[in-house]
Scaffold this motif. Sequence first.
Motif, short mmCIF file in Angstrom:
data_model
loop_
_atom_site.label_atom_id
_atom_site.label_comp_id
_atom_site.label_asym_id
_atom_site.label_seq_id
_atom_site.Cartn_x
_atom_site.Cartn_y
_atom_site.Cartn_z
N TYR A 8 0.57 -1.02 0.46
CA TYR A 8 -0.59 0.09 0.12
C TYR A 8 0.51 1.50 -0.02
O TYR A 8 -0.03 1.84 -1.21
CB TYR A 8 -1.17 -0.41 1.29
N ILE A 9 1.81 1.37 0.33
CA ILE A 9 2.72 2.11 0.51
C ILE A 9 3.05 2.57 -0.18
O ILE A 9 3.42 3.83 -1.44
CB ILE A 9 3.68 2.62 1.99
N SER A 10 4.21 1.51 -1.29
CA SER A 10 4.33 1.90 -2.39
C SER A 10 4.10 2.01 -2.91
O SER A 10 3.48 2.53 -4.49
CB SER A 10 5.82 0.51 -2.63
N LYS A 11 2.56 1.61 -3.41
CA LYS A 11 1.62 2.14 -4.47
C LYS A 11 1.40 3.30 -4.59
O LYS A 11 1.22 4.73 -5.28
CB LYS A 11 0.17 1.29 -4.06
N GLU A 12 0.85 4.11 -2.66
CA GLU A 12 1.37 5.89 -2.56
C GLU A 12 2.34 6.08 -3.29
O GLU A 12 2.54 7.14 -3.99
CB GLU A 12 1.09 6.11 -1.44
N VAL A 13 3.71 6.02 -2.76
CA VAL A 13 4.82 6.67 -3.76
C VAL A 13 5.01 6.22 -5.14
O VAL A 13 5.26 7.22 -6.00
CB VAL A 13 5.80 5.35 -2.83
N GLU A 14 4.68 5.47 -6.14
CA GLU A 14 4.64 4.76 -7.29
C GLU A 14 4.57 7.10 -8.03
O GLU A 14 5.22 6.38 -9.05
CB GLU A 14 3.67 4.24 -8.00
N PRO A 15 2.95 7.28 -7.97
CA PRO A 15 2.83 8.91 -8.35
C PRO A 15 3.91 9.46 -8.53
O PRO A 15 4.71 10.52 -9.14
CB PRO A 15 1.35 9.00 -7.82
N LYS A 16 4.53 9.38 -6.60
CA LYS A 16 5.89 10.09 -7.06
C LYS A 16 7.26 9.70 -7.39
O LYS A 16 7.98 10.06 -8.15
CB LYS A 16 5.89 9.99 -5.31
N ARG A 17 7.21 8.60 -7.86
CA ARG A 17 8.05 8.19 -8.57
C ARG A 17 8.34 8.46 -9.27
O ARG A 17 9.04 9.52 -10.72
CB ARG A 17 8.11 6.15 -8.45
N GLN A 18 6.76 7.90 -10.60
CA GLN A 18 6.76 8.85 -12.04
C GLN A 18 6.99 10.57 -11.60
O GLN A 18 7.60 11.40 -12.99
CB GLN A 18 5.88 8.39 -11.99
N GLN A 19 7.07 11.41 -11.06
CA GLN A 19 6.55 12.34 -11.31
C GLN A 19 8.04 13.09 -10.96
O GLN A 19 8.90 13.77 -11.68
CB GLN A 19 6.11 12.94 -9.76
N LEU A 20 9.69 12.18 -10.26
CA LEU A 20 10.46 12.80 -9.79
C LEU A 20 11.05 11.81 -11.86
O LEU A 20 11.96 12.87 -11.97
CB LEU A 20 10.83 11.35 -9.33
N ALA A 21 10.95 11.07 -12.05
CA ALA A 21 11.79 10.77 -13.47
C ALA A 21 11.49 11.23 -14.23
O ALA A 21 12.55 12.00 -15.40
CB ALA A 21 10.75 9.32 -13.71
N ALA A 22 9.75 12.53 -14.30
CA ALA A 22 9.32 12.93 -15.36
C ALA A 22 10.06 14.15 -15.33
O ALA A 22 11.15 15.36 -16.08
CB ALA A 22 8.13 13.10 -15.82
N ALA A 23 10.27 14.56 -13.65
CA ALA A 23 10.76 15.95 -13.43
C ALA A 23 12.56 16.33 -13.92
O ALA A 23 13.19 17.04 -13.79
CB ALA A 23 10.63 16.44 -11.84
N THR A 24 13.14 15.05 -13.51
CA THR A 24 14.60 15.01 -14.08
C THR A 24 14.82 14.65 -15.19
O THR A 24 16.02 15.26 -15.75
CB THR A 24 15.40 13.34 -12.60
N GLU A 25 13.94 14.10 -16.05
CA GLU A 25 13.90 14.34 -17.39
C GLU A 25 13.86 15.40 -18.15
O GLU A 25 14.98 15.47 -19.02
CB GLU A 25 13.08 13.38 -18.06
N GLN A 26 13.87 16.53 -16.95
CA GLN A 26 13.56 17.79 -18.42
C GLN A 26 14.67 18.86 -17.56
O GLN A 26 15.69 18.53 -17.05
CB GLN A 26 12.12 18.54 -17.52
#
Length: 180
Positions: free
Chosen positions: A162-180
């Motif tokens: 459940y916690i990793s499910k909450e964190v997943e959108p943040k991981r994706q957001q971080l990946a997107a932010a670091t690509e820019q």
Amino acid sequence: AAAAAASSKAAECESIKASAEADLAKALPALDEAVKSLSKLKKDQIVEIKALKKPPAGVKLVLKAVCIMFEIKPGKTTDPDSGQKVDDWWGASQKLLNDLGPDKLKARLVDFDKDSIKEATVKVIDPICDDKETFSPEVIAKVSVACEAMCMWVHAMRTYYYISKEVEPKRQQLAAATEQ
């Protein structure tokens, strides 16, 4: 302007990363505790479970939960009272214990790929974990030390899911932010 934008993006990335790490930190103590209790399991404690002819309900429940987490399907047996075919989780548990043996079972629990737990598995395990009267480490400890450790493990895996499910959108957001 470019330096300010880069600095702002770096701050955003750091904020997302800190938030994700804080969320994961909630699951880690339970995981650490479960792994510690599993590491204390002795081979004879697991062998003792396997030898039970008429195991207590708590032992059966914990091993059913472990089978569910490992995605092991139950066999079928005839209920002596109703004559109906019912799921035979104890048979599946016995097969698991026989196939793996105590050392491999312990290793499989410790090395379990917690990042690949399926939603369907958690949906099946939720009602078991939510029943604190029958499926809490404190209750299970009264019937089996080995099963207490496995009960803690099941709860920790569910919490992590459940916690990793909450964190997943943040991981994706971080990946997107670091690509820019």
